[in-house]
Motif scaffolding. Structure first.
Motif: not given
Ligand code: DOR
Ligand code: ZN
Length: 344
Positions: A2-7, A229-239, A279-287
């Motif tokens: 329910d919450h996420l802290d990021i840099t 395809a874009l969402l996959e790239a954004a959420t993949s962690g790829d630098a 969140d929609a693809v369960g990848q908030l930890d990659q944000l």
């Protein structure tokens, strides 16, 4: 979750316009983002270091006193820009130059008509470590508007990379699977920004229940396969992929017009939108990588030290903001969003 802290994130592609308009839009970005790469496509484009430094001062004057914000300035490439300006730009903290193929988008009429015209400038940029930011669409009227990005890769970007292997390039606001795959095929020196609207919407949004000009931007939204395809790239962690809103304010009267201006205004809601997409693809930890770490690494800048908290709590998007003598309507005006963002 329910919450996420990021840099604290940065926006690596932003339009803020000029004059009185700055007072409306700059605080919307500064409330969440530490830095933003400021696009130089004003009506009179920012073509010299001196103009960029004066513009930077005007932007800083629009930052409310309780906020901190650093505009990262860019210059607009024309056929006539001088190679000698590159050393001056670098010495004065300019981070990049923006390539608009002439006629590709808003205020691009003075852009580059042929890449060979700017080869001496690109040579100097490469030497001084200035980044090249590209609006990656061909302007050939014979090419279908939905294909202009993919064609740009073969006709312009690949030759450019071959001729300037040491130039760092950002392929801005990519919208297609072809662009994603091309960026992934290159090991170093090439990255891409992704907007929130291209991660959340496909081209059906432009036509839902009538013609909806607030969803019109350039490059235009594409079909669903590209969004995925874009969402996959954004959420993949790829630098190689990082956040660039392309938030582009226009008067509502010019958006809701027979020839509507291109641009989606997302600055006030951008972090909510990106959080929803991840969140929609369960990848908030990659944000955090996408929004706060990959961009500074590519630009060679330090990470921010503050933190942004994203909370899963609904809020309604404001219907409109006063904007000069008119009003400015954000994307998703009046709608309910699932995530809220706040600096902590
Ligand atoms: O939709 C867009 N709006 N795309 C751009 O490339 C420019 C921007 C603007 O300046 O309004
Ligand atoms: Zn833009």
């Amino acid at each position: 979750m329910d919450h996420l802290d990021i840099t604290q994130p940065d926006d690596w592609h932003l339009h803020v316009r000029d004059g009185d308009f700055l007072k409306t839009v700059v605080p919307h970005t500064a409330q969440h983002f530490a830095r933003a790469v400021i696009m130089p496509n004003l009506k009179e484009p920012i073509t010299t270091t001196q103009m960029a430094l004066a513009y930077k001062e005007r932007i800083l004057k629009s930052v409310p006193s309780h906020m901190t914000f650093e505009p990262l300035m860019t210059l607009y490439l024309t056929d006539h820009i001088k190679p000698s300006e590159m050393a001056v730009a670098k010495a004065n903290g300019i981070v990049a130059l923006k390539l608009y193929p002439a006629g590709a988008t808003t205020n691009s009429d003075l852009g580059v008509t042929k890449l060979s015209h700017i080869y001496p400038v690109l040579e100097e940029m490469q030497k001084h470590g200035l980044l090249l930011l590209v609006h990656g669409e061909v302007t050939d009227p014979a090419i279908d508007v939905f294909d202009r990005e993919a064609v740009f890769i073969d006709r312009q970007l690949a030759p450019l990379r071959r001729d300037f292997p040491g130039l760092k390039i950002v392929f801005e606001h990519i919208t297609t699977q072809e662009a994603r795959d091309y960026v992934k095929s290159v090991d170093s020196g090439l990255a891409a920004t992704l907007t929130a609207h291209h991660l959340l919407l496909n081209r059906n949004a432009i036509f839902k229940g009538g013609l909806r000009p607030h969803y019109y931007c350039l490059p235009v939204l594409k079909r669903e396969t590209h969004r995925l395809a874009l969402l996959e790239a954004a959420t993949s962690g790829d630098a190689r992929f990082f956040l660039g809103t392309d938030s582009a304010p226009h008067l509502a009267s010019l958006k809701e017009h027979a020839s509507a201006c291109a641009g989606c205004y997302t600055a006030p809601v951008a972090m909510s939108l990106y959080a929803s997409a991840f969140d929609a693809v369960g990848q908030l930890d990659q944000l955090e990588r996408f929004a706060s770490l990959n961009g500074p690494a590519f630009y060679g800048l330090p990470n921010n030290s503050a933190q942004l908290r994203l909370t899963k709590s609904t809020h309604q998007v404001q219907a409109a903001y006063p904007y000069g003598l008119g009003e400015l309507k954000p994307l998703f005006a009046g709608e309910t969003l699932e995530w809220s963002a706040q600096l902590i």
